[in-house]
Write a protein that holds these residues in place. Structure first.
Motif, PDB file in Angstrom:
ATOM      1  N   LYS A 241       0.826  -1.215   0.000  1.00 20.50           N
ATOM      2  CA  LYS A 241       0.000   0.000   0.000  1.00 20.50           C
ATOM      3  C   LYS A 241       0.862   1.268   0.000  1.00 20.50           C
ATOM      4  CE  LYS A 241      -3.614  -2.501   2.479  1.00 20.50           C
ATOM      5  NZ  LYS A 241      -4.312  -2.714   3.753  1.00 20.50           N
TER       6      LYS A 241
ATOM      7  N   TYR B 131       2.144   1.738  -3.505  1.00 20.77           N
ATOM      8  CA  TYR B 131       1.102   2.255  -4.384  1.00 20.77           C
ATOM      9  C   TYR B 131       0.861   3.734  -4.107  1.00 20.77           C
ATOM     10  CZ  TYR B 131      -3.257   2.517  -7.015  1.00 20.77           C
ATOM     11  OH  TYR B 131      -4.222   2.862  -7.928  1.00 20.77           O
TER      12      TYR B 131
ATOM     13  N   LYS C  86      -8.430  -2.285   1.900  1.00 22.48           N
ATOM     14  CA  LYS C  86      -7.923  -3.292   0.964  1.00 22.48           C
ATOM     15  C   LYS C  86      -7.374  -2.602  -0.278  1.00 22.48           C
ATOM     16  CE  LYS C  86     -10.955  -7.042   2.463  1.00 22.48           C
ATOM     17  NZ  LYS C  86     -11.995  -8.020   2.047  1.00 22.48           N
TER      18      LYS C  86
ATOM     19  N   ASP D 118      -6.658  -3.696  -3.522  1.00 18.36           N
ATOM     20  CA  ASP D 118      -7.307  -3.878  -4.825  1.00 18.36           C
ATOM     21  C   ASP D 118      -8.778  -3.487  -4.803  1.00 18.36           C
ATOM     22  OD1 ASP D 118      -4.995  -4.824  -6.106  1.00 18.36           O
ATOM     23  OD2 ASP D 118      -5.327  -6.847  -5.325  1.00 18.36           O
ATOM     24  N   ASP D 119      -9.506  -3.984  -3.774  1.00 20.13           N
ATOM     25  CA  ASP D 119     -10.958  -3.794  -3.754  1.00 20.13           C
ATOM     26  C   ASP D 119     -11.393  -2.382  -3.400  1.00 20.13           C
ATOM     27  OD1 ASP D 119     -11.055  -6.449  -4.339  1.00 20.13           O
ATOM     28  OD2 ASP D 119     -11.552  -7.111  -2.318  1.00 20.13           O
TER      29      ASP D 119
ATOM     30  N   LYS E 113      -7.347   0.880  -5.021  1.00 22.88           N
ATOM     31  CA  LYS E 113      -7.144   0.953  -6.473  1.00 22.88           C
ATOM     32  C   LYS E 113      -8.451   1.201  -7.214  1.00 22.88           C
ATOM     33  CE  LYS E 113      -2.996  -1.911  -7.075  1.00 22.88           C
ATOM     34  NZ  LYS E 113      -2.458  -3.134  -7.720  1.00 22.88           N
TER      35      LYS E 113
END
Length: 528
Positions: free
Chosen positions: A446, A449, A471, A473-474, A477
Motif C-alpha cells: 500500500k 502504491y 484493501k 485492490d478492492d 485501487k
C-alpha cells in the motif's frame, strides 16, 4: 501345604526291602502333584528337571487300604491310574507353559497367571490360541499383550471378551485404536463389556455420524463413558445436551461423555446459564464455541468470574459477553495472568467500561505468555516513544496483542526505512492503533502504491494512517482509478476511501459535487 522340590521318579515312596505288593513298613506322608504349583516347563524331549509340588500330610495311611479290603492287584491298578493321571496332567501343564512362552510370558509370570486364574488349566489350548489371534486381529499384540495377560489373566478365559472383540473387528473394522483398547482391557473387568455394542449404536442412532464415531470412541475414556454407564444414563446425557448443541458438542468434544450428568454436567451448564441471565440459546452459543469449557468445575469457572467482577468491575452481562468472545479465559491462570494484567490496565487509567471494551477488542491480552510475547511488545512500544502506563500505551498494546512479535518488529522497521521517525510512528498509531497489527507485507504494498502510483508523499500517512487499513485492490485501487479522471491527482484520499460503498456507487459524494461546482465556476470565469 508345604511346597517342596523333588526329582520325578515315582509317585509313591518305596524302599528296597518292600515289594510293590506290600505296604511300606512305616507310614510316610504321601506326596501328590498339584498342576498349579509347577513352575518349570518342558525341555526338548525330556521331563522337568525339577518340579514344584505341594505335599499334604495324610493321617495313618497304613490301615486305610486294609480297612476297605483292597487286594494287591487293586493297589497296582490304583497306582497305575495315578501315574497315568499325573503324567497327563504334567503333559498338559507343560504345553500350557509352552503356550505362555510363545506369547512372551516367562515361567515366573506364567505361574502368577495360573495362580490368579486357575480356570486356565482346564481351558483348551485351541481356545486360548483362538483368543490370542482375536486380540492380534484388533492390533493388541507383542509385549503389550503379554503384559495385559499377566496383569489380567481373565482376558484369556472370560466369555464376554469374544463378543466384544468380534464387534470391534467386524462391525467397526478394527478402527478403534490399539492403545485405546489396551487401556480398556487393562482397567475394565470383562463383565463391564457386556452391552458395549448397544451403547455405541445408541450414539449412532442419536446422530453421531458414522464417519465420526471412530474419532469419538478413540478420544473417550471408554471405561467411564460407556462401560460404567447404562444405556439409559447415556440417553439422558445426550437428551440434556440437546438443549445446548447436543450431538454436535459430543462430536467436537467426545470427553463430555466421560462426565457424570447429575454431579458434573448439569451444575456446570447451570452456572453458565445463570451467568447469561437464563438465556439457554446464548449458553448454547458459548458451549458451541468452546465445548471444553464444561471440563472445568463450577468452582474453577466461578473463581474467574468473581475476579473479573471484583477486580475489573465488570457486570455479569459484560463477563458473559466477554466469554462469548474469548471462552478460553477460563484456562488462564488467575494469579499469573488475569490479576496482574487487569492491574496493568487500571494503572494505565482505564475505567471498568474501558477495560471491558479493551478486552472485547484484545481478549488475547489475558491469555498470551508475558515472557515470550507481551514483554517484547511492551519493549518495542516503549522504545519508539510510548509513555508507560498511559491510555495510549494500553491502546497500542491492545493492537500489538493481535499480531506476532516478528510482524510488529517488521512493521516498525518498514516505517523507519521509508523515512518516518519513531515519533511519527507514535503519532500514526495513536490516531489509528490498528496499523501496528497489520501485515507488514500488506502495508508495504500500500505504501508503494501511495508513493509510486498515486504520487503522494509518505508523510500523508501522518494525517490519514487509516489509509493502510483499506484493501488495496478492492478499495484503494478501484476507487482511485474510477475517480482520478474526474477529480484529478489532488483528490482527498480521506474522503475518497471513507465514504460508504453504497453512497459511492449510487450517488455522487458531496466532495465530488463540490469539485464539479468549483470546476464549473472556474470555467465561467475563464469564459468571461
Amino acid at each position: 501345604m508345604v511346597a517342596v522340590y523333588a526329582l520325578f521318579t515315582h509317585p509313591f515312596p518305596s524302599s528296597s526291602s518292600d515289594s510293590l505288593f506290600s505296604f511300606p513298613p512305616s507310614p510316610q506322608p504321601t506326596a501328590y502333584f498339584s498342576p498349579l504349583s509347577l513352575v518349570s516347563t518342558f525341555r526338548n524331549h525330556e521331563w522337568f528337571s525339577l518340579l514344584k509340588f505341594t505335599r499334604t500330610p495324610r493321617a495313618e495311611p497304613k490301615p486305610l487300604l486294609t480297612q476297605v479290603g483292597l487286594r494287591p492287584d487293586q493297589r497296582i491298578l490304583i497306582q497305575c491310574r495315578y501315574i497315568s493321571s499325573a503324567t497327563n496332567a504334567l503333559a498338559e501343564i507343560g504345553m500350557l507353559f509352552s503356550f505362555f512362552q510363545e506369547i512372551g510370558i516367562g515361567e515366573e509370570e506364567a505361574q502368577m497367571v495360573l495362580d490368579k486364574n486357575p480356570a486356565l488349566t482346564s481351558t483348551s489350548l485351541d481356545l486360548l490360541r483362538t483368543r490370542i489371534l482375536s486380540f492380534r486381529s484388533v492390533g493388541v499384540d507383542g509385549l503389550e499383550l503379554s503384559r495385559l495377560i499377566t496383569k489380567c489373566p481373565s482376558l484369556l478365559t472370560a466369555e464376554e471378551i469374544d463378543a466384544f472383540l468380534h464387534f470391534v473387528r467386524h462391525d467397526f473394522e478394527g478402527k478403534i485404536e490399539p492403545p485405546q483398547l489396551k487401556r480398556l482391557f487393562g482397567t475394565t473387568e470383562a463383565r463391564f463389556l457386556v452391552g458395549f455394542d448397544k451403547k455405541v449404536r445408541l450414539l449412532l442412532h442419536r446422530g453421531v455420524p458414522r464417519e465420526k464415531i471412530f474419532d469419538v470412541l478413540n478420544k473417550l475414556n471408554l471405561y467411564k463413558a460407556l462401560c460404567l454407564k447404562s444405556v439409559e444414563e447415556i440417553e439422558r446425557t445426550i437428551t440434556f445436551l440437546s438443549r445446548f448443541g447436543g450431538v454436535d458438542l459430543i462430536v467436537r468434544r467426545p470427553t463430555l461423555l466421560n462426565y457424570d450428568l447429575d454431579t458434573q454436567l448439569v451444575p456446570r451448564v447451570g452456572f453458565l446459564t445463570e451467568l447469561s441471565g437464563g438465556d439457554e440459546d446464548a449458553t448454547g452459543t458459548l458451549l458451541g464455541k468452546l465445548p471444553a469449557i464444561l471440563s472445568y468445575t463450577v468452582d474453577h469457572t466461578k473463581g474467574h468470574v468473581e475476579l473479573l467482577r471484583s477486580l475489573a468491575g465488570l457486570t455479569d452481562e459484560q463477563i458473559f459477553k466477554f466469554l462469548l468472545v474469548f471462552p478460553n479465559v477460563v484456562s488462564a491462570s488467575r494469579e499469573r495472568k488475569l490479576r496482574p494484567r487487569i492491574h496493568f490496565l487500571k494503572q494505565c487509567g482505564l475505567s471498568s467500561n474501558d477495560i471491558y471494551k479493551f478486552l472485547i477488542k484484545a481478549p488475547l491480552f489475558l491469555g498470551l505468555s508475558f515472557e515470550d510475547n507481551l514483554a517484547y511488545k511492551l519493549a518495542f512500544l516503549v522504545k519508539i516513544g510510548y509513555k508507560y502506563r498511559t491510555k495510549d500505551m494500553a491502546a497500542a498494546m491492545g493492537s500489538a496483542t493481535r499480531t506476532s512479535c516478528d510482524n510488529l518488529q517488521k512493521v516498525i522497521g518498514l516505517f523507519l526505512s521509508h523515512g518516518l521517525s519513531c515519533g511519527d510512528i507514535v503519532i500514526m498509531s495513536t490516531k489509528h492503533p490498528q496499523i501496528l497489527q497489520y501485515s507488514h507485507s500488506a502495508i508495504e504494498k500500500k505504501m508503494e502504491y501511495l508513493i509510486n502510483e498515486i504520487g503522494r508523499e509518505v508523510g500523508e500517512l501522518l494525517n490519514f494512517p487509516a489509509f493502510l487499513g483499506y484493501k488495496l485492490d478492492d478499495r484503494i485501487k478501484a476507487r482511485y482509478e474510477l475517480r482520478k479522471k474526474v477529480l484529478g491527482e489532488g483528490m482527498s484520499l480521506n474522503k475518497l476511501l471513507t465514504v460508504s460503498s453504497e453512497r459511492f456507487s449510487t450517488k455522487k459524494p458531496a466532495y465530488v459535487v463540490e469539485n464539479e461546482n468549483l470546476n464549473e465556476e472556474m470555467k465561467v470565469l475563464s469564459d468571461k
